[in-house]
Design a protein around this motif. Structure first.
Motif: not given
Length: 284
Positions: A48-73
């Motif tokens: 979790g905490d894919l977003i905020d503080r770093g340089t590319d929150s949007m594309n990090t969040l978009r990893l959720l669309s990849e079939p190999w990537f999962f995340s808790v909130a």
């Protein structure tokens, strides 16, 4: 759909659990390259905490669309969802804006201020749709070697009772409401067990019904273990040389590797009965 997700055993590849990314997709890509990650067979599960503080929150969040990537909130995803109405309607008040600034969501506020209405509507809809698919607990595999992934901590010391609690809450209903149910709030925000860890308390206490539970949320210099609980947030977004991204290769013995900003790489191995063993290397 509920806030609990079960992943079947990955018999054809490896599973990796990674610490809080906070918009650091480039660092994740480098770490996965080091571990010879194969997206056609391996999987990544984030705490979790894919977003905020770093340089590319949007594309990090978009990893959720990849079939190999999962995340808790994490609590950062939850915070954005709590301001869904104000963000969607472009009606953030000063207090909400300050809270988002403090959480490191300047990337989102910049878009809020600069995009035209159509582009903003597309972006915030995409963001909320991605966040809305995130569970609060993930279980990898089943049986005696099952591994759980949670952002902060569990409110109950029995894994299955926590699962039952989440399965009574519909995912859509949870993400649409601005307030957390107090009975599950620790999953996103809790630090009671972490504070006990830092005081040296409950070192051998375990979560029953699961082999391991892996947490993020609270930053450490190196991953720390208490019983079958393992904290792996090592501050990937921070610029200090002793901060980095930690990654766990899931197996009966967990292999935990921290990739520091000063290029050190520290590997530890944990099982349920022995003290961890580790070694460090310096990359050129």
């Amino acid at each position: 759909m509920t806030l609990f997700k079960q992943l079947l055993i990955n018999s054809g590849g490896r599973d990796f659990v990674v610490g809080d990314l906070h918009g650091n997709i480039n660092r994740l890509e480098k770490v996965l390259e080091y571990h010879q990650f194969k997206p056609d067979r391996d999987r990544v599960i984030a705490v979790g905490d894919l977003i905020d503080r770093g340089t590319d929150s949007m594309n990090t969040l978009r990893l959720l669309s990849e079939p190999w990537f999962f995340s808790v909130a994490g609590n950062h995803e939850r915070l954005l969802s709590q301001y869904r109405q104000g963000l969607t309607q472009r009606q953030l008040d000063a207090a909400a804006r300050k809270r988002l600034e403090q959480s490191g969501a300047q990337w989102l506020l910049d878009a809020y201020d600069s995009l035209n209405d159509d582009k903003w509507a597309d972006l915030i809809t995409e963001i909320m749709n991605l966040i809305g698919q995130m569970p609060l607990m993930i279980q990898i595999g089943n049986g005696v070697n099952a591994v759980g992934v949670v952002h902060a901590e569990l409110p109950d010391w029995d894994w299955n009772r926590n699962v039952a609690r989440l399965e009574r809450i519909k995912k859509v209903k949870f993400w649409d409401q601005p307030r957390d149910d107090p009975s599950i709030e620790p999953i996103l925000w809790g630090r009671t067990q972490f504070q006990s860890l830092m005081r040296g308390e409950h070192r051998d206490r375990v979560i029953s019904g699961i082999a391991w539970v892996i947490y993020g949320h609270s930053i450490l210099n190196t991953p720390r273990r208490a019983g079958n609980r393992l904290w792996i947030d090592t501050g990937a977004y921070e610029n200090q040389p002793d901060r980095g991204l930690s990654i766990v290769e899931v197996a009966p013995t967990l292999t935990v590797t921290t990739h520091f900003r000063d290029l050190r790489i520290r590997t530890e191995r944990f099982n349920l009965n022995l003290q961890p063993r580790f070694h460090s290397v310096l990359m050129s």
